[in-house]
Design a protein around this motif. Structure first.
Motif, PDB file in Angstrom:
ATOM      1  N   LEU A  32       0.819  -1.213   0.000  1.00  0.00           N
ATOM      2  CA  LEU A  32       0.000   0.000   0.000  1.00  0.00           C
ATOM      3  C   LEU A  32       0.850   1.260   0.000  1.00  0.00           C
ATOM      4  O   LEU A  32       0.591   2.203  -0.765  1.00  0.00           O
ATOM      5  N   TYR A  33       1.885   1.285   0.838  1.00  0.00           N
ATOM      6  CA  TYR A  33       2.752   2.473   0.909  1.00  0.00           C
ATOM      7  C   TYR A  33       3.522   2.701  -0.392  1.00  0.00           C
ATOM      8  O   TYR A  33       3.540   3.832  -0.905  1.00  0.00           O
ATOM      9  N   PRO A  34       4.150   1.670  -1.000  1.00  0.00           N
ATOM     10  CA  PRO A  34       4.794   1.890  -2.306  1.00  0.00           C
ATOM     11  C   PRO A  34       3.817   2.356  -3.382  1.00  0.00           C
ATOM     12  O   PRO A  34       4.170   3.184  -4.224  1.00  0.00           O
ATOM     13  N   PHE A  35       2.572   1.845  -3.359  1.00  0.00           N
ATOM     14  CA  PHE A  35       1.574   2.288  -4.323  1.00  0.00           C
ATOM     15  C   PHE A  35       1.303   3.779  -4.159  1.00  0.00           C
ATOM     16  O   PHE A  35       1.270   4.534  -5.141  1.00  0.00           O
ATOM     17  N   ALA A  36       1.080   4.201  -2.924  1.00  0.00           N
ATOM     18  CA  ALA A  36       0.789   5.611  -2.664  1.00  0.00           C
ATOM     19  C   ALA A  36       1.981   6.490  -3.021  1.00  0.00           C
ATOM     20  O   ALA A  36       1.819   7.571  -3.607  1.00  0.00           O
ATOM     21  N   THR A  37       3.190   6.027  -2.696  1.00  0.00           N
ATOM     22  CA  THR A  37       4.394   6.799  -3.020  1.00  0.00           C
ATOM     23  C   THR A  37       4.580   6.913  -4.530  1.00  0.00           C
ATOM     24  O   THR A  37       4.947   7.971  -5.049  1.00  0.00           O
ATOM     25  N   LEU A  39       2.204   6.834  -6.829  1.00  0.00           N
ATOM     26  CA  LEU A  39       1.203   7.774  -7.348  1.00  0.00           C
ATOM     27  C   LEU A  39       1.613   9.212  -7.083  1.00  0.00           C
ATOM     28  O   LEU A  39       1.497  10.081  -7.959  1.00  0.00           O
ATOM     29  N   LYS A  40       2.104   9.472  -5.897  1.00  0.00           N
ATOM     30  CA  LYS A  40       2.585  10.814  -5.556  1.00  0.00           C
ATOM     31  C   LYS A  40       3.777  11.198  -6.430  1.00  0.00           C
ATOM     32  O   LYS A  40       3.883  12.335  -6.897  1.00  0.00           O
ATOM     33  N   ASP A 269      14.832   8.723 -14.480  1.00  0.00           N
ATOM     34  CA  ASP A 269      13.752   9.712 -14.397  1.00  0.00           C
ATOM     35  C   ASP A 269      12.602   9.112 -13.597  1.00  0.00           C
ATOM     36  O   ASP A 269      11.650   8.570 -14.151  1.00  0.00           O
ATOM     37  N   PHE A 270      12.654   9.248 -12.275  1.00  0.00           N
ATOM     38  CA  PHE A 270      11.725   8.542 -11.396  1.00  0.00           C
ATOM     39  C   PHE A 270      10.278   8.990 -11.596  1.00  0.00           C
ATOM     40  O   PHE A 270       9.368   8.166 -11.686  1.00  0.00           O
ATOM     41  N   GLY A 271      10.056  10.285 -11.639  1.00  0.00           N
ATOM     42  CA  GLY A 271       8.701  10.798 -11.758  1.00  0.00           C
ATOM     43  C   GLY A 271       8.029  10.395 -13.051  1.00  0.00           C
ATOM     44  O   GLY A 271       6.875   9.955 -13.065  1.00  0.00           O
ATOM     45  N   TYR A 272       8.753  10.516 -14.152  1.00  0.00           N
ATOM     46  CA  TYR A 272       8.192  10.168 -15.449  1.00  0.00           C
ATOM     47  C   TYR A 272       7.950   8.667 -15.556  1.00  0.00           C
ATOM     48  O   TYR A 272       6.938   8.227 -16.106  1.00  0.00           O
ATOM     49  N   ALA A 273       8.879   7.872 -15.021  1.00  0.00           N
ATOM     50  CA  ALA A 273       8.703   6.416 -15.028  1.00  0.00           C
ATOM     51  C   ALA A 273       7.469   6.023 -14.220  1.00  0.00           C
ATOM     52  O   ALA A 273       6.702   5.134 -14.624  1.00  0.00           O
ATOM     53  N   ILE A 276       4.329   6.794 -16.375  1.00  0.00           N
ATOM     54  CA  ILE A 276       4.115   5.780 -17.408  1.00  0.00           C
ATOM     55  C   ILE A 276       3.608   4.486 -16.783  1.00  0.00           C
ATOM     56  O   ILE A 276       2.721   3.817 -17.325  1.00  0.00           O
ATOM     57  N   GLY A 277       4.165   4.144 -15.624  1.00  0.00           N
ATOM     58  CA  GLY A 277       3.715   2.939 -14.936  1.00  0.00           C
ATOM     59  C   GLY A 277       2.240   3.000 -14.573  1.00  0.00           C
ATOM     60  O   GLY A 277       1.506   2.025 -14.742  1.00  0.00           O
ATOM     61  N   TRP A 278       1.785   4.156 -14.111  1.00  0.00           N
ATOM     62  CA  TRP A 278       0.376   4.292 -13.743  1.00  0.00           C
ATOM     63  C   TRP A 278      -0.523   4.316 -14.968  1.00  0.00           C
ATOM     64  O   TRP A 278      -1.635   3.790 -14.937  1.00  0.00           O
TER      65      TRP A 278
END
Length: 307
Positions: A32-37, A39-40, A269-273, A276-278
């Motif tokens: 749950l925490y990795p999912f929320a992180t 998404l953020k 590029d963490f944010g962009y990756a 794309i993952g979402w």
């Protein structure tokens, strides 16, 4: 009678919840925490790696994926097309071989072990080598290069298992030989990807009461009629399970260009990756929900008929 039926449905639902309870507990503590992180992170960009400090940028990463990234959309379409083409073929192949393996033939145990072998070898480094060896994905690759590389992986190393002798190909001519080779390569790949589905179909077929077939034979039913009237309806829940499994397996396959692209972006590029993952995750979820909605009315449940 109605209260009894409701009670039975509730009992079955409770059993289902009990079965998925360990997963729900594990997901609550570890997922749950990795999912929320994630998404953020998809709505932010990393300002400082130390402490993983983020700055909110809204839908910037999503806009970049659909408007500015020339690689993402072609790769996304290529991955979806491969999945939608391969899934029904894999289901038909796996159902066909499971019916053959369910019959009383000599060496049935050996054949079952051979078909189950890809389950044991089908992940990680071994799979990469069987598919022709993996190469490091570079950011400079275009979408077409990634798609070509994926196609090579599909038909490179593993597909050499089914080949036509060179002497025969010479008589066929180069054009026809290429067509034959292409179809053999594709069939080999699809057969390799059907191992889990064959095992699941076998379990479903073995769960069909033999008395149904005996009664049908007494009434003069042919094998073809028994397949359509008994086997296919009774394994329809397994068909749904296999369709869902095949779709997910194809979308997250190691040869999928989107998966490899994501893995490379995740290093830089963490944010962009994350964005794309979402996008990819949301698309897969929508496809699965559509599959459930479409196939729900064709699913047969013993004692209740079709839903």
């Amino acid at each position: 009678m109605r209260n009894k039926r409701l009670a039975m449905k509730q009992k079955k639902a409770l059993q289902g919840y009990i079965f998925i309870l360990p997963w729900l507990i594990g997901f609550s503590f570890y997922g749950l925490y990795p999912f929320a992180t994630s998404l953020k992170l998809s709505l932010s960009e990393i300002v400082k790696l130390t402490g993983f400090e983020m700055e909110f940028i809204g839908w910037g990463n999503y806009t970049r994926a659909f408007i500015w990234d020339v690689n993402f959309i072609p790769m996304f379409i290529s991955a979806a097309k491969e999945t939608f083409i391969n899934t029904p073929i894999i289901i038909v192949i796996s159902l066909f071989f499971s019916i053959l393996l369910n019959r009383d033939i000599k060496g049935r145990g050996l054949f079952r072990a051979v078909f189950f072998l890809p389950v044991l070898l089908g992940t990680g480094y071994i799979m990469q080598e069987l598919l022709g060896g993996g190469t490091t994905l570079q950011m400079t690759q275009t979408a077409q290069e990634l798609a070509n590389e994926a196609t090579t992986a599909y038909t490179g190393g593993l597909a050499r298992g089914i080949t036509v002798p060179r002497e025969i190909l010479m008589y066929l001519g180069p054009k026809f030989a290429d067509i034959v080779t292409m179809y053999l390569q594709r069939f080999t790949f699809l057969l390799w990807k059907s191992s889990v589905q064959i095992v699941l179909f076998l379990a479903g077929l073995q769960g069909i009461p033999a008395s149904l077939y005996e009664a049908a034979r007494c009434d003069g039913a042919t094998e073809w009629e028994m397949f359509w009237k008994i086997s296919l309806p009774m394994v329809s829940p397994v068909i749904l399970l296999n369709v869902v499994y095949t779709i997910i397996d194809s979308f997250v396959d190691i040869s999928n260009p989107i998966v490899r692209y994501l893995g490379n972006l995740g290093m830089t590029d963490f944010g962009y990756a994350a964005a794309i993952g979402w996008i990819y995750f949301s698309f897969i979820l929508i496809v699965i929900l559509l599959v459930f909605a479409i196939m729900k009315r064709f699913i047969y449940n013993a004692g209740q008929g079709r839903n």
